[in-house]
Design an enzyme around this catalytic site. Structure first.
Site, PDB file in Angstrom:
ATOM      1  N   PHE A 210      51.836  47.548  36.326  1.00 58.67           N
ATOM      2  CA  PHE A 210      51.276  46.792  35.205  1.00 58.67           C
ATOM      3  C   PHE A 210      50.207  47.626  34.510  1.00 58.67           C
ATOM      4  CE2 PHE A 210      48.151  43.765  33.502  1.00 58.67           C
ATOM      5  CZ  PHE A 210      48.964  42.981  32.701  1.00 58.67           C
TER       6      PHE A 210
ATOM      7  N   ASN B 192      43.734  39.844  39.038  1.00 59.83           N
ATOM      8  CA  ASN B 192      44.538  39.697  37.820  1.00 59.83           C
ATOM      9  C   ASN B 192      45.979  39.573  38.297  1.00 59.83           C
ATOM     10  OD1 ASN B 192      45.676  39.713  35.296  1.00 59.83           O
ATOM     11  ND2 ASN B 192      45.304  41.886  34.916  1.00 59.83           N
ATOM     12  N   PRO B 193      46.379  38.371  38.705  1.00 62.03           N
ATOM     13  CA  PRO B 193      47.678  38.184  39.366  1.00 62.03           C
ATOM     14  C   PRO B 193      48.810  37.966  38.368  1.00 62.03           C
ATOM     15  CG  PRO B 193      46.534  36.105  39.274  1.00 62.03           C
ATOM     16  CD  PRO B 193      45.630  37.108  38.604  1.00 62.03           C
TER      17      PRO B 193
END
Length: 284
Positions: free
Chosen positions: A95, A190-191
């Site tokens: 990510f 920050n899942p």
């Protein structure tokens, strides 16, 4: 017509590249054109206008502009992403850290941690949050957790030379880091939180790993479980911050409240004014 078909001055090359990117729907065409030029030249963005647009530069630049126009993320083309005071390595399989998360980082940096605090970053991805916190709190023990080997390859690379401990594990597992139960000073995350039905930009939908994006039908599948992990790990008075989708602020607040383990549960906004993350304090 490609950029390579019409090079004149560097100013003209950048202008033409920005037009190509704008026509392709890129959100920041001029900035991206300048950053890609700086990347090819190996210089800072502010010096690009003074460089020469020779044939070798134009050939390499044209290739990158074509790929960016195909909506390959800028960060995949440069191999790096800026986050707070840091630049981290990124690429396919991890990510890309976003500026929106810097608001969560700012909150974490403002916490009155002292002594030798313990900080845990759940769903660390590239390790950006963990590394920024380790830099700001040099006496802290910082543990970064993720279950994606592809993401962890970047996190480990980024953590070289830092004290950050990178661990492969399910961040929602009930037995995660049980040796630290009730001792952690700060938990950040920050899942994956995007609802499965959300429509995303091509840079995100086609290039960020789905495992790091989607949090079930309503975006809450991971967050609800993380709240329980944070409650177990944190010491009384310890702080927690979890990023969420801008449609699920109320549900994230409710998840913390329903746990019965937190006080001062607060919905917070990013610099654009959007609901972005929730903070809470572990009860005594």
């Amino acid at each position: 017509m490609t950029v390579a078909d019409r090079p004149t001055t560097m100013r003209q090359v950048i202008h033409d590249a920005a037009e190509v990117l704008a026509a392709a729907g890129v959100g920041s065409p001029r900035v991206d054109a300048e950053l890609l030029a700086a990347h090819v030249l190996g210089i800072e963005r502010g010096r690009v206008a003074f460089a020469d647009a020779d044939a070798a530069f134009v050939a390499a630049y044209d290739d990158l502009i074509s790929r960016r126009a195909a909506r390959v993320p800028l960060q995949h083309l440069t191999g790096t992403a800026a986050f707070g005071p840091l630049t981290v390595h990124v690429g396919p399989g991890v990510f890309i850290p976003r500026p929106e998360t810097e608001s969560l980082l700012e909150w974490a940096l403002a916490q009155p941690l002292s002594g030798d605090p313990v900080i845990v970053d759940l769903c660390t991805g590239s390790g950006a949050l963990a590394l920024a916190l380790a830099s700001a709190f040099p006496t802290a023990r910082v543990i970064a957790v993720d279950d994606s080997e592809e993401a962890l390859a970047y996190a480990r690379r980024n953590a070289v030379g830092s004290p950050v401990e990178v661990i492969r594990a399910d961040a929602t597992a009930p037995d995660l880091l049980t040796e630290l139960d009730s001792t952690v000073d700060l938990v950040v995350s920050n899942p994956p939180y995007i609802p499965e039905s959300a429509q995303l930009e091509p840079e995100v939908a086609d290039h960020d790993p789905a495992h790091a994006l989607f949090g079930g039908p309503d975006g809450m599948a991971v967050i609800d479980r993380l709240v329980g992990v944070a409650a177990r790990l944190l010491r009384p008075g310890g702080g927690c911050a979890v990023e969420h989708d801008d449609t699920t602020s109320d549900r994230t607040v409710d998840s913390f409240v329903r746990s019965g383990a937190f006080v001062d549960v607060t919905a917070r906004h990013d610099l654009a004014g959007r609901a972005r993350f929730v903070t809470a304090v572990r009860t005594g």
